[in-house]
Design an enzyme around this catalytic site. Structure first.
Site: not given
Length: 211
Positions: A87-88
């Site tokens: 995730s970012d």
């Protein structure tokens, strides 16, 4: 003498089904770990070594979705057979980005810049099958409108909550919520760093029961 009074079946809290594949969160972020714990699934964490510098000409949305996938791929070789979660998040207003400030001075400068403005926090989540190499990513935008903030409010907030490791210099799950006029988005957990609605959908598509 110990006495045990069994509860009726309807009152028992049944554990979530254990997935057949190991789940790996490609992150050491305490915020993402705490969010993933909400799903009640066993998982381990691993630190991805990824250069998070945006590429030339890359949009904020493109950066978030690329890095989510790169983070998952960075740890995949260490976890054969696993499902890897990457995730970012990128905070931006148009092409202007608001990264993790790292220092109180930068956090104060960011909040001055965001005062009275609408900022988009684009959070991407990727689920990668380490064996097949196949992945699926979903991006979830959240619009956060900041109040017009006084200098005293900005300084006081940064001193009290020290949001130095948060994109956009505000923790919506904490005191940072008081800086906002409103938030608009499909998933309240996306703003914190891991969109659980989207992730649950990805997990179900891989045969993992949630709930």
């Amino acid at each position: 003498m110990l006495l045990f009074f069994p509860l009726p079946v309807k009152d028992l809290c049944m554990p979530a089904a254990i997935p057949t594949q190991v789940l790996v969160l490609a992150s050491t972020s305490i915020y993402r770990r705490q969010l993933l714990e909400r799903l009640g699934l066993p998982f381990i964490t691993d630190r991805p070594e990824v250069d998070e510098t945006p590429r030339a000409g890359e949009t904020p949305v493109g950066t978030a979705e690329r890095l989510a996938q790169e983070k998952a791929r960075a740890v995949a070789a260490r976890h054969p057979g696993a499902l890897i979660i990457g995730s970012d998040q990128v905070a931006h207003r148009g092409t202007q980005r608001f990264d993790k400030p790292g220092t109180a001075e930068r956090a104060i400068a960011q909040l001055r810049n965001m005062s009275g403005q609408s900022i988009v926090f684009h959070t991407a989540v990727c689920l990668l099958d380490a064996d097949s190499g196949q992945s699926e990513c979903i991006g979830v935008p959240t619009e956060a409108r900041f109040r017009t903030l006084s200098e005293a409010e900005i300084v006081r907030y940064v001193e009290r909550e020290a949001p130095l490791d948060c994109a956009g210099s505000a923790k919506s799950e904490g005191l940072g919520i008081s800086l906002l006029e409103y938030m608009r988005g499909d998933d309240p957990t996306a703003l914190i760093g891991l969109p659980l609605i989207a992730l649950s959908r990805l997990l179900r598509s891989h045969g993992i029961s949630v709930p």
